[in-house]
Design a protein around this motif. Structure first.
Motif, PDB file in Angstrom:
ATOM      1  N   UNK A 100       0.828  -1.207   0.000  1.00  0.00           N
ATOM      2  CA  UNK A 100       0.000   0.000   0.000  1.00  0.00           C
ATOM      3  C   UNK A 100       0.859   1.253   0.000  1.00  0.00           C
ATOM      4  N   UNK A 101       0.212   2.367  -0.270  1.00  0.00           N
ATOM      5  CA  UNK A 101       0.803   3.671  -0.042  1.00  0.00           C
ATOM      6  C   UNK A 101       0.061   4.241   1.160  1.00  0.00           C
ATOM      7  N   UNK A 102       0.733   4.240   2.302  1.00  0.00           N
ATOM      8  CA  UNK A 102       0.132   4.653   3.568  1.00  0.00           C
ATOM      9  C   UNK A 102       0.112   6.165   3.684  1.00  0.00           C
ATOM     10  N   UNK A 103      -1.011   6.719   4.118  1.00  0.00           N
ATOM     11  CA  UNK A 103      -1.136   8.131   4.443  1.00  0.00           C
ATOM     12  C   UNK A 103      -1.149   8.255   5.958  1.00  0.00           C
ATOM     13  N   UNK A 104      -0.166   8.959   6.526  1.00  0.00           N
ATOM     14  CA  UNK A 104      -0.107   9.124   7.985  1.00  0.00           C
ATOM     15  C   UNK A 104       0.289   7.836   8.669  1.00  0.00           C
TER      16      UNK A 104
END
Length: 126
Positions: A100-104
């Motif tokens: 995934x591309x994690x935000x925060x």
């Protein structure tokens, strides 16, 4: 759209994927969540067929909460979401790797990962 595609669009996991899964007694498989570009392990969650279908079709990680007995989408309330880049199944069919591309932060404690501060053994300790 044929009948099989129509059924899957309504929420059913592709039968060829479902046949490869080896679920636990509760119908779940472990999902290891990894940052796609660094390889950092962020968290582990649980998915059943519905959660995996939603993850594959929405591009947002969806999990089954064993404690709440309900589905949840990572970041839905916190804003710290995960944009799915890739999903793989291990050779035994009992664990998913979700890149995934994690935000925060990924952890509910506010840490970047759920594995930040719990070192049980490091190579230096042997």
């Amino acid at each position: 759209m044929n009948a099989a595609e129509d059924t899957r669009a309504a929420g059913e996991l592709d039968p060829t994927i479902a046949a490869r899964l080896k679920r636990d007694s509760a119908g779940l498989v472990a999902a290891v969540i990894q940052q796609y570009d660094t390889g950092e392990v962020l968290m582990v969650g649980w998915m059943d067929d519905v959660a995996l279908h939603r993850t594959l079709t929405t591009g947002r990680t969806t999990f089954w909460s064993r404690s709440r007995q309900s589905y949840w989408v990572k970041g839905e309330t916190s804003g710290h979401g995960q944009a799915v880049r890739e999903v793989r199944l291990d050779c035994d069919g009992d664990t998913l790797l979700v890149k995934v591309d994690q935000t925060g932060p990924a952890c509910h404690t506010g840490a970047r990962t759920c594995f930040d501060d719990r070192v049980l053994l490091s190579g230096d300790e042997r």
